[in-house]
Enzyme design. Structure first.
Site, PDB file in Angstrom:
ATOM      1  N   GLN A  90      27.566  11.356 -10.880  1.00 28.29           N
ATOM      2  CA  GLN A  90      26.287  11.771 -11.495  1.00 28.29           C
ATOM      3  C   GLN A  90      26.161  11.273 -12.720  1.00 28.29           C
ATOM      4  O   GLN A  90      24.804  11.098 -13.175  1.00 28.29           O
ATOM      5  CB  GLN A  90      26.024  13.125 -11.097  1.00 28.29           C
ATOM      6  CG  GLN A  90      25.738  13.673  -9.578  1.00 28.29           C
ATOM      7  CD  GLN A  90      26.146  14.976  -9.742  1.00 28.29           C
ATOM      8  OE1 GLN A  90      25.244  15.941  -9.454  1.00 28.29           O
ATOM      9  NE2 GLN A  90      27.551  15.598  -9.374  1.00 28.29           N
ATOM     10  N   ARG A 102      25.649  22.656 -14.405  1.00 29.20           N
ATOM     11  CA  ARG A 102      25.916  23.732 -15.017  1.00 29.20           C
ATOM     12  C   ARG A 102      25.311  25.006 -14.673  1.00 29.20           C
ATOM     13  O   ARG A 102      25.028  25.215 -13.353  1.00 29.20           O
ATOM     14  CB  ARG A 102      25.930  23.603 -16.652  1.00 29.20           C
ATOM     15  CG  ARG A 102      27.104  24.301 -17.223  1.00 29.20           C
ATOM     16  CD  ARG A 102      27.220  23.976 -18.842  1.00 29.20           C
ATOM     17  NE  ARG A 102      28.129  22.830 -19.021  1.00 29.20           N
ATOM     18  CZ  ARG A 102      29.377  22.865 -18.774  1.00 29.20           C
ATOM     19  NH1 ARG A 102      29.930  23.739 -18.827  1.00 29.20           N
ATOM     20  NH2 ARG A 102      29.925  21.527 -19.300  1.00 29.20           N
ATOM     21  N   ASP A 108      21.804  17.748 -17.250  1.00 27.56           N
ATOM     22  CA  ASP A 108      21.559  18.881 -16.684  1.00 27.56           C
ATOM     23  C   ASP A 108      20.199  19.273 -16.922  1.00 27.56           C
ATOM     24  O   ASP A 108      19.574  20.151 -16.229  1.00 27.56           O
ATOM     25  CB  ASP A 108      22.556  19.903 -17.280  1.00 27.56           C
ATOM     26  CG  ASP A 108      23.925  19.845 -17.113  1.00 27.56           C
ATOM     27  OD1 ASP A 108      24.120  19.004 -16.255  1.00 27.56           O
ATOM     28  OD2 ASP A 108      24.713  20.300 -18.034  1.00 27.56           O
ATOM     29  N   THR A 145      26.778  20.257 -28.424  1.00 24.72           N
ATOM     30  CA  THR A 145      26.570  19.481 -29.762  1.00 24.72           C
ATOM     31  C   THR A 145      25.614  19.741 -30.846  1.00 24.72           C
ATOM     32  O   THR A 145      25.628  19.689 -31.800  1.00 24.72           O
ATOM     33  CB  THR A 145      26.426  17.936 -29.019  1.00 24.72           C
ATOM     34  OG1 THR A 145      27.337  17.519 -28.292  1.00 24.72           O
ATOM     35  CG2 THR A 145      26.335  16.794 -30.448  1.00 24.72           C
ATOM     36  N   ARG A 154      26.306  17.625  12.170  1.00 27.45           N
ATOM     37  CA  ARG A 154      27.116  18.445  11.180  1.00 27.45           C
ATOM     38  C   ARG A 154      26.151  18.990  10.408  1.00 27.45           C
ATOM     39  O   ARG A 154      25.106  18.677   9.996  1.00 27.45           O
ATOM     40  CB  ARG A 154      28.276  17.694  10.526  1.00 27.45           C
ATOM     41  CG  ARG A 154      29.466  17.213  11.488  1.00 27.45           C
ATOM     42  CD  ARG A 154      30.180  16.374  10.621  1.00 27.45           C
ATOM     43  NE  ARG A 154      31.405  16.206  11.127  1.00 27.45           N
ATOM     44  CZ  ARG A 154      32.318  15.162  10.959  1.00 27.45           C
ATOM     45  NH1 ARG A 154      32.008  14.055  10.236  1.00 27.45           N
ATOM     46  NH2 ARG A 154      33.419  15.140  11.518  1.00 27.45           N
ATOM     47  N   GLY A 199      24.264  17.393 -25.864  1.00 22.94           N
ATOM     48  CA  GLY A 199      23.641  18.663 -25.424  1.00 22.94           C
ATOM     49  C   GLY A 199      23.474  19.770 -26.095  1.00 22.94           C
ATOM     50  O   GLY A 199      23.677  19.800 -27.268  1.00 22.94           O
ATOM     51  N   ASP A 200      23.352  20.791 -25.421  1.00 24.47           N
ATOM     52  CA  ASP A 200      23.496  22.236 -26.099  1.00 24.47           C
ATOM     53  C   ASP A 200      24.648  22.452 -27.042  1.00 24.47           C
ATOM     54  O   ASP A 200      24.384  22.965 -28.070  1.00 24.47           O
ATOM     55  CB  ASP A 200      23.358  23.262 -24.962  1.00 24.47           C
ATOM     56  CG  ASP A 200      23.361  24.702 -25.284  1.00 24.47           C
ATOM     57  OD1 ASP A 200      22.298  24.900 -25.987  1.00 24.47           O
ATOM     58  OD2 ASP A 200      24.232  25.483 -24.989  1.00 24.47           O
TER      59      ASP A 200
HETATM   60  O1  F6P Z   1      26.680  19.159 -19.092  1.00 25.83           O
HETATM   61  C1  F6P Z   1      27.045  17.966 -18.246  1.00 25.83           C
HETATM   62  C2  F6P Z   1      27.815  18.108 -17.151  1.00 25.83           C
HETATM   63  O2  F6P Z   1      28.067  17.007 -16.241  1.00 25.83           O
HETATM   64  C3  F6P Z   1      27.804  19.436 -16.380  1.00 25.83           C
HETATM   65  O3  F6P Z   1      26.754  19.120 -15.446  1.00 25.83           O
HETATM   66  C4  F6P Z   1      29.149  19.586 -15.584  1.00 25.83           C
HETATM   67  O4  F6P Z   1      29.212  20.933 -15.398  1.00 25.83           O
HETATM   68  C5  F6P Z   1      30.081  19.379 -16.858  1.00 25.83           C
HETATM   69  O5  F6P Z   1      29.149  18.543 -17.631  1.00 25.83           O
HETATM   70  C6  F6P Z   1      31.245  18.691 -16.490  1.00 25.83           C
HETATM   71  O6  F6P Z   1      32.070  18.457 -17.528  1.00 25.83           O
HETATM   72  P1  F6P Z   1      33.450  17.837 -17.608  1.00 25.83           P
HETATM   73  O7  F6P Z   1      33.059  16.230 -17.845  1.00 25.83           O
HETATM   74  O8  F6P Z   1      34.284  18.206 -18.762  1.00 25.83           O
HETATM   75  O9  F6P Z   1      34.250  18.003 -16.341  1.00 25.83           O
END
Ligand code: F6P
Length: 362
Positions: A288, A185, A141, A119, A176, A116-117
């Protein structure tokens, strides 16, 4: 001419990474007769003790549907600010020259950095130091500019959508409010698209600071119309109009990457304070990112892997593969990391949510 490619997967894992590795190995070996070396645990495998293994066709057999990455990954191994323990305290050192040196010793001609960003910024920095690099964008993300979409994102949206479908029945039975915190992120893509697909009643994203009063009003209005339950999807980076993102660990405490999370509980408290409705929080977290990629992500990741090898065959270094419309093309890595791809608060997707009666924080 014979070549040796090195490949690493960096940052958080993501469904589809193995599909890229498989596509790179198959294309390099079958179409060009080249060697592929797999660097282990992202840039960690190039700083300090060199960790790698040869990747042949047998090594990538059966990995297409597998989540995670067979090479391992790390989101703490930035060679430009690498954590080193000095007198019992962690200090961040620039170890990038060591990476360039280690890479030379490895004897590979080019590095494929899948990430991602973070890397890709490292890859760009190494390219500026003369290391031949090709980037492959990944992240659930979907926050990278220069590609229409990243692989892994659609899988994450699918997982959240399924969770929302399941939460509907329990929320409705118990009358509820269910607050569902999702990843992303600083980008609200997962929350917004899964929220629309999963028929959420409110979607709170970082790009639109949310009004607590309006959220309470939306839940109250539903009750007046006979719906005694509500589903609220909250992106981890969302924050109220007069508030801030909730950070579990700052970048300084977490080796350079801030750790978000917890806004779901804040939203639940805010709802319970203004609405007389029992509220529960579900944080989907790393679910996720886990498990098998969807067919769409398997195909996109495979196309990215094939294109990365094609760029190398054409000598197009410093580039990243990207989806533009229906085509996978090569773009400058620099253009991909210059800005984040964020949801446009005035865009068509947000307008669609609002037209469907979903409260989007404002
Ligand atoms: O960038 C992917 C991501 O899953 C984000 O959505 C999340 O904030 C972060 O990585 C979580 O990182 P870690 O695996 O370090 O908890």
């Amino acid at each position: 001419m014979s070549k040796t490619l090195a490949i690493l997967t960096g940052g958080g894992d993501c469904p589809g990474l193995n599909a890229v590795i498989r596509a790179v190995v198959k294309t390099a070996v079958n179409q060009h007769g080249w060697r592929v070396l797999g660097i282990e645990d992202g840039f960690d495998g190039l700083v300090g003790k060199l960790r790698w293994r040869e990747l042949g066709l047998a090594d990538v057999r059966g990995i297409l549907p597998r989540g995670g990455t067979i090479l391992g990954t790390s989101n703490h191994g930035n060679p430009f600010s690498y954590p080193v323990e000095v007198d019992g305290k962690l200090e961040l050192h620039d170890a990038s020259d060591r990476v360039v040196e280690t890479f030379k010793n490895l004897g590979a001609d080019v590095l494929i950095a899948v990430g991602g960003d973070g890397t890709l910024k490292i890859a760009l920095g190494l390219a500026e130091k003369g290391l031949p690099v090709v980037g492959v964008p990944k992240t659930i993300d979907n926050d990278l500019k220069a590609t229409d979409v990243t692989f892994g994102y659609r899988t994450a949206v699918g997982i959240v959508t399924e969770a929302l479908d399941r939460l509907h029945t329990t929320a409705e039975s118990h009358h509820r409010a269910m607050v569902v915190e999702v990843m992303g992120r600083d980008a609200g893509w997962i929350a917004l698209e899964a929220g629309i697909a999963g028929s959420a009643d409110a979607i709170l994203i970082p790009e639109i600071p949310y009004s607590v009063n309006k959220l309470c009003h939306a839940i109250e209005k539903r009750r007046e119309h006979g719906s005694r339950f509500s589903i609220i999807v909250v992106a981890e980076g969302a924050f109220p109009v007069s508030g801030e993102k909730i950070v579990q660990k700052s970048a300084a405490q977490n080796l350079g990457v801030a750790q978000l999370g917890g806004v779901g509980y804040q939203v639940a408290r805010q709802i319970e304070q203004c609405n007389d409705i029992e509220t529960r929080v579900v944080t989907l977290g790393h679910l996720q990112r886990g498990g098998t990629p969807t067919p769409y992500d398997r195909i996109l990741a495979s196309r990215f892997g094939v294109k990365a090898v094609e760029l190398i065959a054409q000598g197009e270094y410093g580039k990243m593969v990207a989806l533009k419309g229906t085509q996978v093309i090569g773009v400058e890595i620099a253009s991909a990391v210059a800005h984040l791809n964020l949801v446009d608060p005035d865009g068509e997707l947000v307008a669609t949510a609002e037209a469907l009666g979903i409260m989007v924080g404002r």
